[in-house]
Write a protein that holds these residues in place. Structure first.
Motif, PDB file in Angstrom:
ATOM      1  N   LEU A  87      40.959  51.789  44.098  1.00 55.97           N
ATOM      2  CA  LEU A  87      39.754  51.612  43.289  1.00 55.97           C
ATOM      3  C   LEU A  87      38.505  51.793  44.142  1.00 55.97           C
ATOM      4  O   LEU A  87      38.438  51.338  45.286  1.00 55.97           O
ATOM      5  N   ARG A  88      37.496  52.431  43.548  1.00 54.36           N
ATOM      6  CA  ARG A  88      36.236  52.640  44.246  1.00 54.36           C
ATOM      7  C   ARG A  88      35.266  51.477  44.043  1.00 54.36           C
ATOM      8  O   ARG A  88      34.184  51.461  44.642  1.00 54.36           O
ATOM      9  N   THR A  89      35.614  50.520  43.188  1.00 55.54           N
ATOM     10  CA  THR A  89      34.688  49.469  42.787  1.00 55.54           C
ATOM     11  C   THR A  89      35.016  48.135  43.453  1.00 55.54           C
ATOM     12  O   THR A  89      36.161  47.864  43.805  1.00 55.54           O
ATOM     13  N   GLU A  90      33.985  47.292  43.618  1.00 52.78           N
ATOM     14  CA  GLU A  90      34.175  45.933  44.119  1.00 52.78           C
ATOM     15  C   GLU A  90      34.892  45.093  43.062  1.00 52.78           C
ATOM     16  O   GLU A  90      34.731  45.304  41.859  1.00 52.78           O
ATOM     17  N   LEU A  91      35.670  44.112  43.525  1.00 55.93           N
ATOM     18  CA  LEU A  91      36.445  43.277  42.609  1.00 55.93           C
ATOM     19  C   LEU A  91      36.173  41.804  42.879  1.00 55.93           C
ATOM     20  O   LEU A  91      36.064  41.371  44.027  1.00 55.93           O
ATOM     21  N   GLY A  92      36.103  41.016  41.796  1.00 49.79           N
ATOM     22  CA  GLY A  92      36.051  39.574  41.912  1.00 49.79           C
ATOM     23  C   GLY A  92      37.447  38.999  42.097  1.00 49.79           C
ATOM     24  O   GLY A  92      38.453  39.718  42.057  1.00 49.79           O
ATOM     25  N   LEU A  93      37.524  37.688  42.243  1.00 49.35           N
ATOM     26  CA  LEU A  93      38.803  37.035  42.494  1.00 49.35           C
ATOM     27  C   LEU A  93      39.800  37.303  41.379  1.00 49.35           C
ATOM     28  O   LEU A  93      40.953  37.681  41.628  1.00 49.35           O
ATOM     29  N   GLY A  94      39.361  37.130  40.123  1.00 51.79           N
ATOM     30  CA  GLY A  94      40.279  37.317  39.003  1.00 51.79           C
ATOM     31  C   GLY A  94      40.745  38.756  38.858  1.00 51.79           C
ATOM     32  O   GLY A  94      41.934  39.011  38.639  1.00 51.79           O
ATOM     33  N   THR A  95      39.829  39.699  38.981  1.00 53.68           N
ATOM     34  CA  THR A  95      40.213  41.101  38.820  1.00 53.68           C
ATOM     35  C   THR A  95      41.055  41.581  40.008  1.00 53.68           C
ATOM     36  O   THR A  95      41.947  42.405  39.844  1.00 53.68           O
ATOM     37  N   PHE A  96      40.787  41.032  41.188  1.00 51.05           N
ATOM     38  CA  PHE A  96      41.595  41.402  42.352  1.00 51.05           C
ATOM     39  C   PHE A  96      43.031  40.914  42.180  1.00 51.05           C
ATOM     40  O   PHE A  96      43.981  41.670  42.344  1.00 51.05           O
ATOM     41  N   GLU A  97      43.209  39.650  41.847  1.00 53.51           N
ATOM     42  CA  GLU A  97      44.564  39.121  41.766  1.00 53.51           C
ATOM     43  C   GLU A  97      45.357  39.752  40.630  1.00 53.51           C
ATOM     44  O   GLU A  97      46.583  39.867  40.709  1.00 53.51           O
ATOM     45  N   ALA A  98      44.670  40.242  39.592  1.00 50.56           N
ATOM     46  CA  ALA A  98      45.368  40.900  38.491  1.00 50.56           C
ATOM     47  C   ALA A  98      46.024  42.204  38.928  1.00 50.56           C
ATOM     48  O   ALA A  98      46.932  42.698  38.247  1.00 50.56           O
ATOM     49  N   GLN A  99      45.561  42.771  40.053  1.00 49.42           N
ATOM     50  CA  GLN A  99      46.135  44.022  40.546  1.00 49.42           C
ATOM     51  C   GLN A  99      47.321  43.792  41.484  1.00 49.42           C
ATOM     52  O   GLN A  99      47.982  44.749  41.882  1.00 49.42           O
ATOM     53  N   LEU A 100      47.599  42.559  41.858  1.00 47.82           N
ATOM     54  CA  LEU A 100      48.597  42.301  42.893  1.00 47.82           C
ATOM     55  C   LEU A 100      50.012  42.648  42.455  1.00 47.82           C
ATOM     56  O   LEU A 100      50.796  43.184  43.236  1.00 47.82           O
ATOM     57  N   ILE A 101      50.370  42.288  41.226  1.00 43.01           N
ATOM     58  CA  ILE A 101      51.721  42.563  40.746  1.00 43.01           C
ATOM     59  C   ILE A 101      51.642  43.087  39.316  1.00 43.01           C
ATOM     60  O   ILE A 101      50.709  42.759  38.584  1.00 43.01           O
ATOM     61  N   PRO A 102      52.625  43.882  38.873  1.00 44.02           N
ATOM     62  CA  PRO A 102      52.672  44.269  37.458  1.00 44.02           C
ATOM     63  C   PRO A 102      52.974  43.026  36.614  1.00 44.02           C
ATOM     64  O   PRO A 102      53.895  42.268  36.921  1.00 44.02           O
ATOM     65  N   SER A 103      52.207  42.805  35.586  1.00 44.17           N
ATOM     66  CA  SER A 103      52.434  41.639  34.740  1.00 44.17           C
ATOM     67  C   SER A 103      51.901  41.910  33.350  1.00 44.17           C
ATOM     68  O   SER A 103      50.855  42.537  33.176  1.00 44.17           O
ATOM     69  N   ALA A 104      52.615  41.413  32.353  1.00 43.28           N
ATOM     70  CA  ALA A 104      52.191  41.586  30.967  1.00 43.28           C
ATOM     71  C   ALA A 104      51.240  40.489  30.523  1.00 43.28           C
ATOM     72  O   ALA A 104      50.734  40.518  29.403  1.00 43.28           O
ATOM     73  N   GLY A 105      50.998  39.497  31.348  1.00 37.77           N
ATOM     74  CA  GLY A 105      50.126  38.397  30.946  1.00 37.77           C
ATOM     75  C   GLY A 105      49.552  37.685  32.150  1.00 37.77           C
ATOM     76  O   GLY A 105      49.746  38.101  33.296  1.00 37.77           O
TER      77      GLY A 105
END
Length: 367
Positions: free
Chosen positions: A16-34
């Motif tokens: 990603l070219r964009t800065e991420l906050g804590l919530g958006t960063f951790e959402a990218q860590l693993i594939p998850s449906a929720g």
């Protein structure tokens, strides 16, 4: 310490070219449906713990620092500089990049520049079909243009790759569809899609796979381990059997937790190879045990490193650094036990890290 050459990352995406906050960063860590369980975050996973172990030192922090402190340092450096440090700290010298990831993602050339590495394109078959459909007015034009697009892509890419839907379709009917089937499926899909609509039709997906097989380039298959029914790479056995002897090498991606099935297929068919990526990157502290299982089953010349990294440069770095540590623990342990020599351990390490991928994708022929 087992010495390894500069790594060839045989499957990854851009970042990603964009800065991420804590919530958006951790959402990218693993594939998850929720979302994560109440009171936890996705840092509470093997991947999250691996990021906290390996990535902070690359940004000038101590290992295992709190996520909030790590992300504050990331923002302080900026997305470009933090990405540069993480990618260069990975020890990856060549990236093979699937360009089918949506979003504001770096192209292969940008990833190469950030990582001071080389990069080559992996062409995503479904995306290729969708791009052709956006510029084709009729079914006949679409099929003719698609054939030309596959031929053109094969001249520049190192391999074709496809998603789990295509692999699942191949498993359902492991033979090429007839011309009438393809025309009918194309007509239905074109009539029902809006611009940018994804390919989901199983007949069209099979047509794409067999077009790739005919090109002679290596074909990467996502094994679709998360689908219902009998899981994992074993469902692709009949497709694997049908493509034997046709000159196309198949690389099975993302088989964890069915990684042993991928290894067995690689052992059983001369044109099949197994990816080490997600099976190691997502198991973190358990990666050495998973690697040992794969080495029990597949010939060493049939296993290829990848980071499987996508969107976060942390995942490229973790994939590479976890792989190196697992390799050192497993092969170094066998040397220490007297089962292997150092020379053989380093030779096998080089095969897994880079040499096998260079041979499968003919990278040395590209200069």
């Amino acid at each position: 310490m087992i010495e390894t050459p500069s790594l060839v990352d045989q499957y990854c995406h851009g970042v990603l070219r964009t800065e991420l906050g804590l919530g958006t960063f951790e959402a990218q860590l693993i594939p998850s449906a929720g979302p994560p369980a109440a009171g936890t975050t996705f840092f509470d996973t093997q991947t999250g713990f691996a990021v906290r172990r390996w990535c902070p030192p690359l940004l000038g922090l101590e290992p295992h620092c709190p996520p909030a402190r790590y992300l504050a340092r990331r923002r302080e450096l900026g997305v470009v500089e933090s990405g540069r440090r993480l990618l260069r700290g990975s020890g990856i010298g060549t990236f093979l990049v699937d360009t089918g990831e949506p979003g504001d993602i770096t192209e292969p050339e940008e990833l190469a520049c950030a990582g001071n590495a080389e990069a080559h394109e992996l062409v995503r078959l479904e995306l290729l079909a969708e791009q052709v459909a956006d510029t084709s007015g009729t079914v006949g034009a679409f099929l003719a243009n698609l054939s030309g697009a596959v031929h053109h892509a094969a001249a520049g890419a190192v391999a074709f790759t496809c998603g789990a839907d295509a692999g699942y379709s191949a498993a359902l009917a492991p033979e090429p569809p007839g011309p009438g089937e393809v025309r009918g499926a194309a007509g239905r899909w074109l009539a029902g899609r809006v611009k940018g609509g994804a390919v989901r039709d199983p007949v069209l997906l099979r047509h794409l796979l067999w077009s790739a097989v005919a090109s002679g380039l290596p074909l990467q298959l996502h094994t679709g381990a998360g689908r219902p029914g009998p899981g994992g790479p074993v469902r692709l056995t009949e497709f694997v059997r049908a493509t034997e002897g046709l000159g196309t090498r198949l690389v099975l991606l993302g088989g964890h937790p069915y990684h042993r099935q991928s290894a067995r297929l690689a052992a059983g068919f001369p044109h099949v190879y197994a990816d080490l990526g997600v099976a190691l990157a997502h198991t973190g502290a358990r990666a050495a045990g998973v690697l040992a299982e794969l080495l029990e089953l597949a010939p060493f010349g049939k296993l290829l490193f990848s980071s499987g990294g996508r969107r976060l440069p942390e995942l490229h770095a973790v994939g590479a650094l976890v792989f190196r540590e697992a390799l050192d623990r497993v092969l170094g342990g066998w040397v220490g036990d007297g089962a292997w020599s150092w020379r053989d351990a380093e030779r096998v390490a080089a095969m897994l890290a880079a040499d096998n991928a260079r041979r499968v994708y003919r990278l040395d022929e590209r200069g």
